[in-house]
Each structure stands twice: as structure tokens, then as C-alpha cells.
Design an enzyme around this catalytic site. Structure first.
Site, PDB file in Angstrom:
ATOM      1  N   GLU A  69       0.843  -1.196   0.000  1.00  0.00           N
ATOM      2  CA  GLU A  69       0.000   0.000   0.000  1.00  0.00           C
ATOM      3  C   GLU A  69       0.882   1.251   0.000  1.00  0.00           C
ATOM      4  O   GLU A  69       1.999   1.229   0.496  1.00  0.00           O
ATOM      5  CB  GLU A  69      -0.896  -0.007   1.242  1.00  0.00           C
ATOM      6  CG  GLU A  69      -1.915   1.115   1.269  1.00  0.00           C
ATOM      7  CD  GLU A  69      -2.718   1.123   2.553  1.00  0.00           C
ATOM      8  OE1 GLU A  69      -3.823   1.664   2.545  1.00  0.00           O
ATOM      9  OE2 GLU A  69      -2.235   0.585   3.569  1.00  0.00           O
ATOM     10  N   LYS A 141     -10.015   0.806  -2.564  1.00  0.00           N
ATOM     11  CA  LYS A 141     -10.143   0.351  -1.183  1.00  0.00           C
ATOM     12  C   LYS A 141     -11.512   0.708  -0.613  1.00  0.00           C
ATOM     13  O   LYS A 141     -11.933   1.867  -0.623  1.00  0.00           O
ATOM     14  CB  LYS A 141      -9.044   1.003  -0.347  1.00  0.00           C
ATOM     15  CG  LYS A 141      -8.967   0.541   1.101  1.00  0.00           C
ATOM     16  CD  LYS A 141      -7.797   1.243   1.795  1.00  0.00           C
ATOM     17  CE  LYS A 141      -7.653   0.825   3.243  1.00  0.00           C
ATOM     18  NZ  LYS A 141      -6.536   1.561   3.901  1.00  0.00           N
ATOM     19  N   CYS A 182      -4.960  -3.456   2.758  1.00  0.00           N
ATOM     20  CA  CYS A 182      -4.682  -3.155   4.166  1.00  0.00           C
ATOM     21  C   CYS A 182      -5.883  -3.320   5.108  1.00  0.00           C
ATOM     22  O   CYS A 182      -6.208  -4.429   5.501  1.00  0.00           O
ATOM     23  CB  CYS A 182      -4.100  -1.754   4.264  1.00  0.00           C
ATOM     24  SG  CYS A 182      -3.212  -1.434   5.818  1.00  0.00           S
TER      25      CYS A 182
END
Length: 307
Positions: A69, A141, A182
């Protein structure tokens, strides 16, 4: 790909990117497949490595390289990344497309600052580029990190980032890949969806976990996602102190579908690489012996009672 090649690629990024500590993963030697069933039937193993170093590449023979990330930029001030955010057809991503084509290598770019819906927001986007230099897919995300980390600091990702709303899985020569980023790791329903609705075989979890949360939960969560989905998990991670405000846990790791750690570096901040064989026949073997896809009732109509 020689070490110098990715060092040269790093020079194409903003200056801060060249100072970032990154983690990389690689795969070798698996024939292409165009569908989940074809990939599942492959018998050849793929050599996968997790590499953690500063703006350098893996050795020659790399076919699949995974970045963590925020691989291209980590700012020291809130909102700095908005200034450098670009669309996916912008110069930074096009340079990575050229790198993939020149190197005949797939790239998983784990968290790119994609220009957002307005001037105050970006997307945190996981971009997958194939070995011809084409963007094969992208995932924005979904779960944003708005957290007051105990004993650490307050993070408010949504101040500058707009969440995505689409689950993404894509076929590759390395199996059917499920794309995440993440903080998504804490939401098992996303991974259940990737496995049971989108037939993922390999889950990619590029991350920049904080030191505090990484020490407490990183390996536990990754192994849980592997066990409950019966997928390989490849987690490339940022590592070390980026600036006075931000420090990442590191510990790039590869886990098999039984939940066993099959590759990691000697410690979470070490520089170097570890390798393991990924064999998609093992995915099918685990799923056959433990047929949870046949037993699960999550999508059934449940009776409920109220008190």
C-alpha cells in the site's frame, strides 16, 4: 529483472517514493489460464518470493511483483498525497505499465493515489498490470482507516480518500486473484465474497499496517483469512519509520490455504527476500478434504427470533 531495473523505476516516482521502504512478491513458472477452473487444474508450482527492501527489485526471473500500500508516495503532512494524485492513465501509472511490458512481468501495485471524484479526495487504488503493460483491473479500497490507535495516533483516511464500492477478482497466470488493501483485512465478509462468489484462489493484501496494530493482529488476521477462504495469501507490507508521524510494522508474508506460513523475512524490518512454492493443486486438495463451500449456509434464509 536485474536489481538496477527497479531502482531505475523508482526514479520515475516522486522523490519521497525513492525513500520509501517497500515489500515485493514474485511468482515464476506457471502456465496461463483464462478461467478459475483452468487455473485450479494446473499442476505446476509457482515460486513466490516476498521481498522487503528500499526501492530495489527482485533478482532475474520475476514474473509477478507485488508492491505494498502507498508504494508510490508517503507524505509527512495530511493531504499531501492529494497534490500528487493522478488518474490511472497519468504519467506515473503509464511508466509502471511500460516497466511491466519491458520486463514481461505482472505488477500488483498495492495502493496508488488515484485522482478522486473532486479536488479534495483521492482513491486508494490497487492496480493490477499484466506482462503486456495493460491495466488488467483495479480495486478501490472499500474500508477506510478511520481509527484512534491505542497508544499511537488518530488516523482519518476518509478526510482525503473516497471509498470504493466494488469487489474485484481477476484471472491471471498465477491463479484467480482477489484484490484488497490493508484495513480491508479486518472485514472477513469481503474475503468470503471473493472466495465464494468470485472464486478467488490467491488473495493479495498489500498493506501499511501501523506498528501497534501489526504487532497485535497482522499475522493472526492474515492466517485467519487464508484458513476461512482456503486461499493462498500474499501480503506485501510497508516497513519501518517513514517520518516522525508514521511507522509501519512490515513482516511481508506468504500463507498457504491451510493457514501455514510458508515464507517470511527473518524479522519484520529486515532487508532481503524469502521464497515459497505456490501450487494451485494444493488449493483444490484443501478444499476437497474440507468442503466448506458445500457446508456453508451463509446465503441461506435464516430464521430469526426477537426478544
Amino acid at each position: 529483472m536485474a536489481l538496477a531495473s527497479l531502482a531505475a523505476a523508482a526514479s520515475l516516482l516522486p522523490a519521497a517514493a525513492a525513500r520509501s521502504r517497500v515489500s515485493l512478491a514474485r511468482c515464476r513458472g506457471m502456465a496461463s489460464s483464462s478461467s478459475p477452473s483452468a487455473a485450479a487444474g494446473a499442476s505446476a508450482a509457482a515460486r513466490v518470493g516476498v521481498v522487503q527492501m528500499t526501492s530495489e527489485a527482485a533478482s532475474s526471473g520475476v514474473k509477478f511483483l507485488c508492491f505494498p500500500e502507498v508504494f508510490s508516495f508517503i507524505g509527512s503532512k495530511d493531504g499531501e498525497s492529494i497534490k500528487i494524485a493522478e488518474p490511472l492513465d497519468g504519467p506515473i501509472m503509464q511508466r509502471y505499465c511500460s516497466l511491466a511490458k519491458e520486463s514481461s512481468m505482472w505488477l500488483s501495485l498495492g495502493g496508488f493515489q488515484e485522482k478522486g471524484p473532486d479536488d479534495s479526495h483521492q482513491y486508494n487504488t490497487h492496480v493490477l498490470i499484466d506482462d503486456s503493460g495493460e491495466i488488467r483491473s483495479s480495486y478501490r479500497k472499500i474500508h477506510l482507516f478511520d481509527v484512534d490507535v491505542p497508544g499511537n495516533m488518530v488516523y482519518k483516511e476518509s478526510r482525503f480518500t473516497t471509498a470504493g464500492d466494488t469487489v474485484v477478482a481477476v484471472d491471471s497466470p498465477f491463479g484467480r486473484l482477489g484484490l484488497t488493501v490493508c484495513y480491508d483485512l479486518r472485514f472477513p465478509e469481503l474475503y468470503q465474497c471473493l472466495r465464494f462468489k468470485h472464486q478467488a484462489q490467491v488473495l493479495l493484501v498489500p498493506s501499511a499496517f501501523t506498528k501497534v496494530t501489526g504487532e497485535a493482529h497482522w499475522e493472526i488476521l492474515l492466517r485467519a483469512r487464508a484458513i476461512e477462504t482456503q486461499c493462498y495469501v500474499i501480503a506485501a507490507a510497508q516497513a519501518g519509520k517513514h517520518n516522525e508521524k508514521r511507522e509501519s510494522y512490515g513482516d511481508s508474508i506468504i500463507i498457504d490455504p491451510w493457514g501455514t506460513v510458508i515464507a517470511r523475512l527473518p524479522d519484520q524490518l529486515s532487508t532481503g527476500f524469502a521464497v515459497a512454492d505456490i501450487d494451485l493443486s494444493k488449493v483444490e486438495a484443501v478444499r476437497t478434504k474440507m468442503p466448506i463451500s458445500e457446508h456453508r449456509k451463509f446465503d441461506s434464509v435464516w430464521k430469526t427470533s426477537s426478544l
